[in-house]
Design a protein around this motif. Structure first.
Motif, PDB file in Angstrom:
ATOM      1  N   SER A 144       0.817  -1.224   0.000  1.00 44.29           N
ATOM      2  CA  SER A 144       0.000   0.000   0.000  1.00 44.29           C
ATOM      3  C   SER A 144       0.845   1.266   0.000  1.00 44.29           C
ATOM      4  O   SER A 144       0.407   2.303  -0.499  1.00 44.29           O
ATOM      5  CB  SER A 144      -0.921   0.031   1.229  1.00 44.29           C
ATOM      6  N   TYR A 145       2.032   1.186   0.555  1.00 45.62           N
ATOM      7  CA  TYR A 145       2.871   2.370   0.707  1.00 45.62           C
ATOM      8  C   TYR A 145       3.977   2.442  -0.347  1.00 45.62           C
ATOM      9  O   TYR A 145       4.808   3.338  -0.318  1.00 45.62           O
ATOM     10  CB  TYR A 145       3.468   2.394   2.115  1.00 45.62           C
ATOM     11  N   HIS A 146       3.975   1.506  -1.260  1.00 45.75           N
ATOM     12  CA  HIS A 146       5.006   1.421  -2.297  1.00 45.75           C
ATOM     13  C   HIS A 146       4.739   2.456  -3.390  1.00 45.75           C
ATOM     14  O   HIS A 146       3.585   2.726  -3.742  1.00 45.75           O
ATOM     15  CB  HIS A 146       5.000   0.000  -2.869  1.00 45.75           C
ATOM     16  N   GLN A 147       5.798   2.993  -3.950  1.00 48.88           N
ATOM     17  CA  GLN A 147       5.674   3.984  -5.022  1.00 48.88           C
ATOM     18  C   GLN A 147       4.910   3.423  -6.223  1.00 48.88           C
ATOM     19  O   GLN A 147       4.167   4.146  -6.884  1.00 48.88           O
ATOM     20  CB  GLN A 147       7.079   4.460  -5.448  1.00 48.88           C
ATOM     21  N   ARG A 148       5.050   2.143  -6.500  1.00 48.27           N
ATOM     22  CA  ARG A 148       4.348   1.534  -7.634  1.00 48.27           C
ATOM     23  C   ARG A 148       2.835   1.601  -7.449  1.00 48.27           C
ATOM     24  O   ARG A 148       2.080   1.750  -8.413  1.00 48.27           O
ATOM     25  CB  ARG A 148       4.819   0.082  -7.820  1.00 48.27           C
ATOM     26  N   MET A 149       2.372   1.500  -6.202  1.00 51.63           N
ATOM     27  CA  MET A 149       0.940   1.587  -5.936  1.00 51.63           C
ATOM     28  C   MET A 149       0.457   3.020  -6.191  1.00 51.63           C
ATOM     29  O   MET A 149      -0.606   3.230  -6.773  1.00 51.63           O
ATOM     30  CB  MET A 149       0.638   1.143  -4.507  1.00 51.63           C
ATOM     31  N   LYS A 150       1.262   3.997  -5.787  1.00 48.86           N
ATOM     32  CA  LYS A 150       0.902   5.390  -6.073  1.00 48.86           C
ATOM     33  C   LYS A 150       0.796   5.603  -7.580  1.00 48.86           C
ATOM     34  O   LYS A 150      -0.123   6.267  -8.064  1.00 48.86           O
ATOM     35  CB  LYS A 150       1.943   6.350  -5.486  1.00 48.86           C
ATOM     36  N   GLN A 151       1.717   5.000  -8.306  1.00 48.07           N
ATOM     37  CA  GLN A 151       1.712   5.119  -9.764  1.00 48.07           C
ATOM     38  C   GLN A 151       0.458   4.471 -10.355  1.00 48.07           C
ATOM     39  O   GLN A 151      -0.165   5.022 -11.258  1.00 48.07           O
ATOM     40  CB  GLN A 151       2.969   4.463 -10.334  1.00 48.07           C
ATOM     41  N   ALA A 152       0.073   3.307  -9.847  1.00 46.90           N
ATOM     42  CA  ALA A 152      -1.093   2.592 -10.366  1.00 46.90           C
ATOM     43  C   ALA A 152      -2.359   3.435 -10.289  1.00 46.90           C
ATOM     44  O   ALA A 152      -3.234   3.330 -11.145  1.00 46.90           O
ATOM     45  CB  ALA A 152      -1.282   1.279  -9.601  1.00 46.90           C
ATOM     46  N   PHE A 153      -2.435   4.269  -9.268  1.00 47.06           N
ATOM     47  CA  PHE A 153      -3.631   5.084  -9.068  1.00 47.06           C
ATOM     48  C   PHE A 153      -3.443   6.533  -9.498  1.00 47.06           C
ATOM     49  O   PHE A 153      -4.333   7.359  -9.310  1.00 47.06           O
ATOM     50  CB  PHE A 153      -4.078   5.016  -7.608  1.00 47.06           C
ATOM     51  N   GLY A 154      -2.290   6.846 -10.047  1.00 47.82           N
ATOM     52  CA  GLY A 154      -2.048   8.205 -10.523  1.00 47.82           C
ATOM     53  C   GLY A 154      -2.047   9.232  -9.411  1.00 47.82           C
ATOM     54  O   GLY A 154      -2.518  10.357  -9.604  1.00 47.82           O
ATOM     55  N   LEU A 155      -1.498   8.869  -8.260  1.00 48.97           N
ATOM     56  CA  LEU A 155      -1.497   9.782  -7.118  1.00 48.97           C
ATOM     57  C   LEU A 155      -0.431  10.856  -7.281  1.00 48.97           C
ATOM     58  O   LEU A 155       0.668  10.596  -7.775  1.00 48.97           O
ATOM     59  CB  LEU A 155      -1.256   9.022  -5.812  1.00 48.97           C
TER      60      LEU A 155
END
Length: 190
Positions: A144-155
């Motif tokens: 949940s805190y990984h940069q890849r997850m932020k990327q997946a959701f366009g954060l």
């Protein structure tokens, strides 16, 4: 209808749900309840990304990419099997909602308070899910805190994923729970 106190006491994390679709109108009801959480300075720092059907694939790819970072040298066959297993995590429920903290730019807005507001919004959503016969679980953890997850959701840079809410109709008995007496957790200053 159950009382608010009964709903609060009866809500549990339900990780096993049926694959049955949840009506969009019911999901919208959960989101609406979430938006009535308190927020300092009325910033309403929450954002929700609702994934249903194949919309969950972006989450599945992110899970697989994050896990792959730890696999080292493995065969192509093993890699494919592990990717499928990781990607399947996104399909454990018919609805997955990413709860995002999008902090205000107001100078008086404190990021800790912005996160607290989103946590309160998630609790409203979970309670409303329970009150409407749905099971839900709030998942976090390293992915949940990984940069890849932020990327997946366009954060955006300042946005944070607060958790992934897996929602569906329960496919397990609702477990009973106990809590320590409130007197053990309370100090009165009179």
């Amino acid at each position: 209808m159950a009382s608010l106190e009964d709903i609060i006491r009866g809500r549990r994390s339900i990780g096993k749900v049926k694959p049955d679709a949840v009506p969009k109108e019911l999901v919208e009801k959960l989101l609406e309840a979430a938006t009535w959480a308190p927020s300092h300075h009325r910033t309403e720092p929450w954002r929700f990304i609702v994934m249903m059907g194949e919309g969950r694939s972006a989450l599945g790819r992110a899970y697989a990419d994050i896990a792959a970072e730890t696999w080292g040298e493995i065969s192509a066959e093993e890699r494919e099997q592990r990717q499928e297993k990781e990607a399947a995590k996104a399909f454990r429920a018919p609805v997955v909602i990413a709860a995002v903290c999008s902090p205000s730019e107001l100078p008086q807005a404190d990021e800790r308070e912005e996160l607290a507001a989103v946590h309160a919004a998630v609790q409203n959503l979970l309670l409303t899910a329970h009150a409407n016969g749905l099971g839900a679980v709030w998942r976090t953890g390293a992915p949940s805190y990984h940069q890849r997850m932020k990327q997946a959701f366009g954060l955006a840079a300042r946005e944070q994923l607060v958790g992934l809410l897996y929602i569906g109709y329960p496919d397990m008995p609702i477990p009973q729970a106990e809590r320590a007496p409130v007197a053990e957790k309370t100090v009165w200053m009179e």
